[in-house]
Each structure stands twice: as C-alpha cells, then as structure tokens.
Design an enzyme around this catalytic site. Structure first.
Site, PDB file in Angstrom:
ATOM      1  N   SER A   1       0.847  -1.198   0.000  1.00 37.40           N
ATOM      2  CA  SER A   1       0.000   0.000   0.000  1.00 37.40           C
ATOM      3  C   SER A   1       0.886   1.253   0.000  1.00 37.40           C
ATOM      4  CB  SER A   1      -0.939  -0.045   1.208  1.00 37.40           C
ATOM      5  OG  SER A   1      -1.996   0.869   1.066  1.00 37.40           O
TER       6      SER A   1
ATOM      7  N   ASP B   1      -8.545  -6.664  -4.752  1.00 37.54           N
ATOM      8  CA  ASP B   1      -8.173  -5.323  -4.281  1.00 37.54           C
ATOM      9  C   ASP B   1      -8.720  -4.289  -5.248  1.00 37.54           C
ATOM     10  OD1 ASP B   1      -6.975  -2.964  -3.441  1.00 37.54           O
ATOM     11  OD2 ASP B   1      -4.942  -3.797  -3.357  1.00 37.54           O
TER      12      ASP B   1
ATOM     13  N   HIS C   1      -7.974  -5.192  -0.467  1.00 39.38           N
ATOM     14  CA  HIS C   1      -6.676  -4.536  -0.301  1.00 39.38           C
ATOM     15  C   HIS C   1      -5.924  -5.056   0.928  1.00 39.38           C
ATOM     16  CE1 HIS C   1      -3.645  -1.448  -0.570  1.00 39.38           C
ATOM     17  NE2 HIS C   1      -3.946  -1.002   0.630  1.00 39.38           N
TER      18      HIS C   1
END
Lengths: 366, 366
Positions: free
Chosen positions: A148, A314, A347
């Site tokens: 991320s 995601d 995610h």
C-alpha cells in the site's frame, strides 16, 4: 491519539531534511524498530515501509493496543522475511504520530506544529528513511519492501535513489493516486475538519480532539480496504446480538457494529492531523508526473530487481495499477517479476494470511 | 435543508398508514407531481419512484435549485415516458423532506418528529404511494418505474401488491442491500450523528443544522454513484485553478472541489434526519428475507411483466444484483426481460444521457 507510551528507539537526524515543498525540517526525529542483526558488511538490511495508518511496530506487540505487530506473521526468525539472516528496519514515517516528527511534534517555537507542519510527500518520507539508514551506515539495502503506501515508498526509493537498494518488493500499490483514491481521502479529511474539536488543527492540549471526525474518516477508508465479497462473506446481512431488525438507529447489522468499532478504536492510536498530512502525501503521489509525465522515465536509472504483487479482489490499488508499473519497468528493461495473487480479503490481503504471498516474498528476497 | 418554497400539490391520506415496524402514521401528507392526463378508464397511469435523494420533481424545474427535474430527459411529451399517452405520477416518499410526512413534519403533539419519527421501510413507502393512487381512484398501474431506491420500490410493489401493476421496470437496483451497501450508509449516518448540530435530531428551529455532517455523508455516497473510470475520465488528477499542487489543504484537485460542492449544495435541499431514515429503509431492504428467505417466493404471485436494466460500470447495484432478481423471476416463470447496458457513468447512468436506456424504457412501456 497516540500517547507517550511508545518505547521505540529514535534518533534525531544529523542534517536538516529538505522537502519537496521547498521547506526544510530541522531536528527531525525518527522513531524506528529493528529486528535481526546488521552484518559487519552492512549488506543484509531490509527496509520495511508501513502503510497509511501503520507504524514501526512490525513484529513486536503494539505499545498502545497490545496487539501483535502488523506483519508479525511475515517478519521473524525463520519467517519469510527471516530475521536470522536479515537486519530488518522500519521507521515511523515523518508526518505520523508514533515518535517521528509530525504535526503533533513541537515546532521550533516550542508549540505543537498543528497545521503549521509542512505538507510532505512520499518522496520526503523516503528521504527521511534514507537519512536514518545513513546514520546506521547502511548504503545499499538488500531490499526495500512495502504494501500500500509502503509500496509507494518502495517505488519512490527505487526511482529517486536508484543506488540505494538491490531489490524492490511493492505489494498492493500504485504509481499514482487515482481520482477515486483522492476522493475517498478527501471525504476523510472533510470529516475531520468538520469536527468542531479539530479547531483548525490546534487541538493539542485542549482536552478536545476530533475523534468523531477521525472515526468517520477511518470508517470510510476501511470500506475501501475490504472487498465486497469479503464483506458479504464476513458479515452479509447478519444481525448484531438480535433476532430481528430493531427499527432504530443502533447497530442492527454486524457490519455496522464492526465499522463503528474500527472507527472508535483507531482514535486511541492515531492523530487526526497526521491523518490529514499522510493522506495528502498519498494523493500527491504520481511517480510519472515527478519524472516528466512518463512513468518509464521514473525508472530509467533503476539499479534494482523488482517484484510487484497485486491481489485480485483489491479495488483500491488494482492489478491494473500494478501492471502499469510493470509495463514502465519493461520499457526500460528493468528486471521485474509480477504476480496477481488470489485472496478474498481485498486490499487488506497483504496484511492477512495468504500463504502464496509468503512464498513469493521469501523467494524474491533470495 | 428543504425550505417551504415547494409548491407541489399534496394531500392528506384518508386512512392511517400501517408500517412494518408495527407503528401507525396518522394524517400522512403526500406531496406529488403529475404529468399528462389520466384517461377516463384510469388505465394509463405510470408510477415513478424516486431515489434516495430524489423527489417528486421529475420533469419540472426544481423549486429550490431551479435545475431541471431529475428525469426531465426521460419524461415529457414525445419522450420515452410519453406524457401525451401516459399519466405519470411521482410522490415524495414518506420520510423525505419535500412535502411528504417525514422527520421534519409536526407530530401529533405539535412539535417536529425528529428522531421520534418511526423507522420506515421500502414497503412502507410503497404503501403510501398506493394509498395516494387510491385517492386518485387508480387501481392497476400501466407500469411502476424506478431506478436505484426507486427500483426497490418497484420490486416491492410487484412482490407485495401484485395486482396493482401490469409492468415493472426496475433500473440499476437490487433486491437486497449488501454488507458493503450498508457500510457506506452507516458511514454517512455516523457523519451526521457526529455533527454537534445534529442535537439528537432535535435541531429544527434551533438555527443550527448538521450541514457539515450531511455534506460528508453526501460526499461519501457520491463516490459510490460514479465509476472509477468515470471519475478518471472526468477529473483524473487535473488541478483546480492552479498549475501545480499547493502543498496545502485547499482543493488542489478538481475531484476534491467537485466533491466539496456536491456535499455543500446538497445541504440546501435535503434534511439530515430524512437522510438517516431513508438510508435505514434501504439497508433494511431484503425482499427475500421478507418472503421466507427465498427471493423467488417474493414473486410467486406476481402478475406483471418485468424488465430489469443494469449498467456495466455500476458497482453500487451491479449486474449480478439484477441477475439475482431475474433468476428469481425465472424460477416462478414470470415474464422478464433483462439487459445490461454499457455506459461509463457508474450507478448514476440511469439519470444521464444513455440513449440505449431511452430505447429500452420506451419499448418496454409499449
């Protein structure tokens, strides 16, 4: 927000830190954690970069929540990032609130920065991380690794400081924040700023903090970390401690109860102004724009091997986002491997139990 | 919130309205708009059902914003819903704030209901709509038509009052609110309730309304109405009135400016408590659960022809949601046609310029 309980080591950078905004931060403090032992040749260091609301507590109990570190399952002796072999270091990013210099820190005038803190970028975070590595005498990393926002830092490091790492492992990330990404962050910022307790960011020491706004921001963001299918599997329309809907505004549904808890518990460990600054840094992230508008240019001088990992569920940073990075690396003939993993968690998959991820990480680090 | 400018006709229902909660609403006022002429046989009526933040102003300028009605492009003489042939009626749903009884209305004690207003359901909205049709002497509709929450009402009407319509046209909708749908709504509700001006819903007449919270709720919801690709096409990372990012918290990006405007302008025409009640009604919507847990059961007595329309970029109520309805209708051998239309605008496609939608609507209404 974070209290003073944190016992992480920290040090003050020897030099002032120049920022993309043109401002300069003096006396920058960096809090960090390390795991494993630095080899005499200092060639076994892995820099881990944390996500938006993460921190340096990778593989030790969190000093505020008491929970295991955010990558405890990945980092440790004999684990995929093996601390019997590697010296793993993770810093709290600047702008955050777990010991590194951020908006809650004291400015030179002795008062907290608040909104006087300069707006920072992902590259600024990387500059601070490299400055800490300098203090350790670590030149070239064995690898930089992150998911991320951590992946953004990894890509930024490879692009802007190409001699500093041999390997780049970027997971569930993107080379640019999309309009939808920005939109979700803006909702969170507006929720915080709409809270009267925010007080234009000057809430430190007033006894009133914008916890309600921060909780709403966290709730909105949290939805984007999970897949629709994952939410359905985990909660569906199941009710919370009741047999039928209550015809009221209590949390009838488990998913409501869960989100409220996520929002409230977040406020005990995070500073609202840090949330503003770090989301802003992410929104500003566009590695192509930094390099003349062409992503391949960003990697023209790359000297690393790359590995990109995405997750099929995601929808925050998609497989398509990862492919854009891979195509740019291909365009400059950089060595890159890429895999889309199947995992149901959206995610957040990079933080969760995905054995295939473990194998890819372990294999790539060599 | 909505002011008293609205000049819609309205009437008070002759009978008390029984609600799914077990409560009963007395003296229910229904505001509505009609277009076209009711045939002497009263067999040419089309009930249009509006979405969460819509209202009865389908094809006339909105009395507060001055903008064209929400389906002005679809409803009128010679348009796909042809008012030269059909008598079109749209009511403001109960719980809303444009003239029908809702939380801002006066309770029997002469004070605004606020949070004393009973929690309502989609089926309750339909009961009120049918009660209004009764006042007009309209028995069986030519069609019931709606998008989003309007489509939920259309499906609810067909399932629960099967003799009241010959046709059901449900667009961009679902037979049940998913965990993710509920989660987004819960964020919006928490944003409103976190606003100190909300005052537990008793803000009427205090001069302080929870506009900040309502704006944040609208912003979060608005993202779900648009597709990621649509946002990228419309805004991308383009800057708002500047050549470079400002290293601050003003709206650097057009998408931020747009969202802020959407949030703020919404508060001038909508009541925060209505937002709470109507989102709750949508979250409670599960047509299968209402009918023994099997969606096909809901349609066992259906006497209508159905048409379901989804949009390929709608991630709020997806093609998969529409297919679930179609499969249930197939299971009871109800006549149904289904089309997934391609349009770039996400969920909002049903309100926008999609010529293929016009053709399907016109064709289905016969």
């Amino acid at each position: 927000m974070a209290t003073a309980l944190d016992t992480s080591p920290s040090l003050t950078l020897s030099n002032a830190l120049p920022l993309d905004s043109g401002q300069v931060l003096e006396n920058v403090q960096i809090a960090y954690q390390t795991y494993g032992t630095l080899a005499p040749e200092k060639d076994n260091a892995i820099l881990l970069c944390h996500a938006l609301t993460g921190d340096q507590h990778v593989a030790n109990p969190h000093p505020i929540t008491g929970k295991p570190g955010w990558w405890d399952r990945m980092v440790g002796p004999g684990k995929p990032i093996d601390t019997d072999r590697f010296f793993v270091i993770c810093t709290n990013v600047i702008g955050s609130c777990m010991g590194s210099t951020g908006p809650a820190s004291l400015a030179p005038d002795g008062e907290p920065y608040g909104m006087r803190f300069p707006v920072i970028t992902i590259r600024d975070m990387v500059r601070a991380e490299l400055a800490l590595l300098d203090e350790f005498g670590i030149g070239r990393l064995h690898a930089v690794v992150g998911g991320s926002m951590g992946g953004m830092q990894a890509l930024s490091l490879a692009a802007n400081f190409p001699d500093r790492t041999a390997r780049v492992l970027a997971i569930a990330t993107t080379a640019r924040h999309s309009a939808q990404n920005i939109a979700f962050h803006e909702v969170g910022r507006q929720a915080i700023m709409a809270d009267p307790n925010w007080q234009d960011g000057a809430y430190y020491g007033t006894g009133k903090e914008p916890d309600s706004g921060l909780a709403v921001a966290r709730m909105a963001a949290h939805i984007t970390y999970l897949s629709e299918a994952g939410l359905t599997h985990k909660f569906g329309r199941r009710l919370q401690d009741r047999q039928a809907v209550g015809f009221g505004f209590d949390a009838d549904f488990q998913v409501e109860s869960y989100l409220r808890y996520q929002g409230l518990s977040f406020t005990s460990r995070f500073d609202a102004n840090s949330y503003l600054y770090i989301t802003r840094a992410m929104d500003y992230f566009d590695l192509a724009e930094e390099h003349g508008g062409r992503l391949a240019n960003a990697f023209a001088k790359a000297q690393s091997r790359f590995c990109l990992i995405s997750f099929d569920t995601d929808w925050l940073y998609t497989t398509s986002d990862a492919r854009n990075v891979v195509h740019a690396l291909n365009a400059v003939a950089a060595p890159v491997s890429f895999v889309e993993l199947s995992a149901p968690y959206g995610h957040d998959s990079f933080l969760l139990d995905v054995p295939a991820l473990d194998r890819v990480v372990e294999g790539f680090l060599g």
